[in-house]
Motif scaffolding. Structure first.
Motif, short mmCIF file in Angstrom:
data_model
loop_
_atom_site.label_atom_id
_atom_site.label_comp_id
_atom_site.label_asym_id
_atom_site.label_seq_id
_atom_site.Cartn_x
_atom_site.Cartn_y
_atom_site.Cartn_z
N THR A 241 0.82 -1.21 0.00
CA THR A 241 0.00 0.00 0.00
C THR A 241 0.85 1.27 0.00
N GLU A 242 2.12 1.14 -0.35
CA GLU A 242 2.98 2.33 -0.40
C GLU A 242 2.42 3.32 -1.42
N GLY A 243 2.24 4.55 -1.00
CA GLY A 243 1.69 5.58 -1.88
C GLY A 243 0.19 5.58 -1.97
N ALA A 244 -0.48 4.65 -1.28
CA ALA A 244 -1.94 4.54 -1.37
C ALA A 244 -2.65 5.35 -0.29
N GLY A 245 -1.91 6.00 0.58
CA GLY A 245 -2.54 6.79 1.62
C GLY A 245 -2.51 6.11 2.97
N GLU A 246 -2.44 6.91 4.01
CA GLU A 246 -2.37 6.39 5.38
C GLU A 246 -3.66 5.62 5.71
N GLY A 247 -3.49 4.48 6.32
CA GLY A 247 -4.63 3.68 6.74
C GLY A 247 -5.14 2.72 5.69
N ARG A 248 -4.55 2.73 4.49
CA ARG A 248 -5.05 1.84 3.43
C ARG A 248 -4.85 0.37 3.79
N MET A 249 -3.70 0.02 4.40
CA MET A 249 -3.46 -1.37 4.77
C MET A 249 -4.52 -1.85 5.77
N GLU A 250 -4.82 -1.03 6.77
CA GLU A 250 -5.83 -1.40 7.75
C GLU A 250 -7.20 -1.55 7.09
N GLU A 251 -7.46 -0.71 6.10
CA GLU A 251 -8.74 -0.78 5.37
C GLU A 251 -8.85 -2.10 4.59
N ILE A 252 -7.75 -2.50 3.94
CA ILE A 252 -7.77 -3.75 3.19
C ILE A 252 -7.95 -4.95 4.12
N ILE A 253 -7.25 -4.92 5.26
CA ILE A 253 -7.40 -6.01 6.21
C ILE A 253 -8.84 -6.11 6.71
N LYS A 254 -9.43 -4.97 7.03
CA LYS A 254 -10.79 -4.97 7.58
C LYS A 254 -11.83 -5.35 6.53
N ASP A 255 -11.72 -4.80 5.32
CA ASP A 255 -12.78 -4.95 4.32
C ASP A 255 -12.60 -6.15 3.40
N HIS A 256 -11.40 -6.69 3.31
CA HIS A 256 -11.13 -7.77 2.36
C HIS A 256 -10.55 -9.02 3.01
N VAL A 257 -9.44 -8.85 3.72
CA VAL A 257 -8.81 -10.01 4.35
C VAL A 257 -9.73 -10.62 5.41
N ASP A 258 -10.31 -9.79 6.24
CA ASP A 258 -11.16 -10.26 7.34
C ASP A 258 -12.34 -11.11 6.86
N PRO A 259 -13.20 -10.63 5.95
CA PRO A 259 -14.35 -11.45 5.55
C PRO A 259 -13.95 -12.73 4.80
N VAL A 260 -12.88 -12.67 4.01
CA VAL A 260 -12.44 -13.86 3.28
C VAL A 260 -11.93 -14.91 4.25
N ALA A 261 -11.11 -14.49 5.22
CA ALA A 261 -10.56 -15.44 6.19
C ALA A 261 -11.67 -16.09 7.01
N LYS A 262 -12.66 -15.31 7.42
CA LYS A 262 -13.74 -15.85 8.23
C LYS A 262 -14.62 -16.82 7.43
N GLU A 263 -14.81 -16.53 6.15
CA GLU A 263 -15.60 -17.44 5.33
C GLU A 263 -14.84 -18.75 5.10
N ALA A 264 -13.54 -18.65 4.88
CA ALA A 264 -12.73 -19.87 4.71
C ALA A 264 -12.76 -20.72 5.97
N LEU A 265 -12.68 -20.09 7.14
CA LEU A 265 -12.74 -20.85 8.40
C LEU A 265 -14.11 -21.50 8.56
N ARG A 266 -15.18 -20.78 8.20
CA ARG A 266 -16.53 -21.36 8.29
C ARG A 266 -16.63 -22.61 7.42
N ILE A 267 -16.11 -22.52 6.20
CA ILE A 267 -16.14 -23.67 5.29
C ILE A 267 -15.36 -24.84 5.89
N TRP A 268 -14.18 -24.55 6.44
CA TRP A 268 -13.36 -25.61 7.01
C TRP A 268 -14.05 -26.27 8.20
#
Length: 329
Positions: A241-268
């Motif tokens: 996220t270099e150059g993408a603005g402050e807080g972008r990494m946290e935004e990606i984790i919250k909005d993308h990584v988080d729901p995908v990881a939780k859905e994968a765990l539910r499936i497992w």
């Protein structure tokens, strides 16, 4: 933790491939590794959530679910995953009985910290054990390396895949994200296995969500052996996220990584950990042999060579002994 991988051979050039870390067998990364875990702390520490103590006297006891050195979205994700797994598998798991100096450990300089969490399954359970870990190490570049990991392993009473998630962050703008249900049988030789666990579950759709993000690139392990162990739907990506603005990494984790990881765990949990599959004696022998080979190889090529460099021989020996007991138990 059959999937444990602790950093080794890291390059100071952050543009090179990260190499694997922490306790999942999955990687061999090339992020910067501290040249010595026992040297003086970096004069320019850069830590994501809270500052590391300056001396051992300032260090208070921590536990695995504290995740003290990562951002709030990162911490919240890991806490939710652990809580979900424990709540669903509670009746199948024994309590964590690790010694306190293995549940939380650190170097004399205070430059490296780690936590280990293991809960074995009851004899009547399909779960072999659940393993979690986090590591925080100051880097020679002045930044910090933070790795959080959670994995779960099934025993030979079922041939269903295991579960692995690992987040490897070397700066506020660089993160490697690994998520997989690693197969325990050859999907080519057993097409029903491929269909049941990877096609019908639509795991591929989770992986494809990240292709739309401009900050995401594929991550390729430099170890061919590691690539052999992943599933066809594994998520192995680098987020920059270099150059993408402050807080972008946290935004990606919250909005993308988080729901995908939780859905994968539910499936497992629903399709693997809590679904009974009949395995004959020949199948059990095959699984025990395959699982055992992977566990031993993990210790040989990842943990055993890297962990002493991060924490020194005494701490590494103490923690590795516990890991070997879990792997071979």
């Amino acid at each position: 933790m059959r999937f444990l991988s602790i950093a080794r051979g890291w390059q100071l050039n952050n543009r090179t491939q990260p190499m694997a870390l922490v306790f999942p067998r999955f990687l061999t990364s090339s992020l910067p590794l501290p040249s010595s875990s026992f040297g003086p702390p970096s004069p320019r520490p850069q830590i994501f959530a809270s500052s590391a103590p300056s001396s051992p006297m300032d260090i208070s006891p921590r536990k695995y679910t504290d995740f003290p050195f990562v951002s709030a979205p990162h911490r919240n994700l890991m806490v939710d995953l652990v809580s979900t797994m424990e709540n669903r598998l509670e009746s199948q798991l024994k309590p964590c009985t690790l010694p306190s100096d293995v549940q939380y450990y650190y170097t004399p300089s205070g430059a490296s910290h780690g936590s280990l969490y293991i809960r074995s399954g009851h004899s009547s359970s399909q779960v072999d054990f659940v393993l979690g870990s986090w590591i925080h190490c100051k880097l020679p570049t002045g930044g910090a390396l933070n790795i959080t990991s959670l994995s779960a392993y099934l025993n030979a009473s079922t041939d269903a895949p295991n579960f692995l998630i690992e987040l490897i962050q070397s700066s506020p703008t660089s993160l490697v994200f690994l998520l997989d249900l690693p197969p325990r049988k050859d999907p080519v030789f057993y097409p029903e296995y491929l269909q049941t666990f990877y096609e019908n579950t639509q795991l591929e759709s989770l992986r494809q969500r990240f292709e739309k993000l401009p900050e995401v690139q594929p991550y390729y392990s430099s170890a061919l052996y590691i690539r052999c162990l992943t599933s066809p739907t594994s998520i192995m990506i680098r987020i920059n996220t270099e150059g993408a603005g402050e807080g972008r990494m946290e935004e990606i984790i919250k909005d993308h990584v988080d729901p995908v990881a939780k859905e994968a765990l539910r499936i497992w949990l629903e399709q693997c950990a809590c679904e009974h599959r009949s395995v004959d004696e020949a199948g059990k022998a095959y699984l025990e042999k395959r699982d055992g080979l992977i566990k031993n190889k993990t210790i040989e090529i990842d943990i055993g060579s890297s962990f002493p460099r991060l924490f020194g021989p005494d701490i590494a020996g103490r923690v590795l002994e516990v890991i070997r007991e879990a792997y071979n138990g």
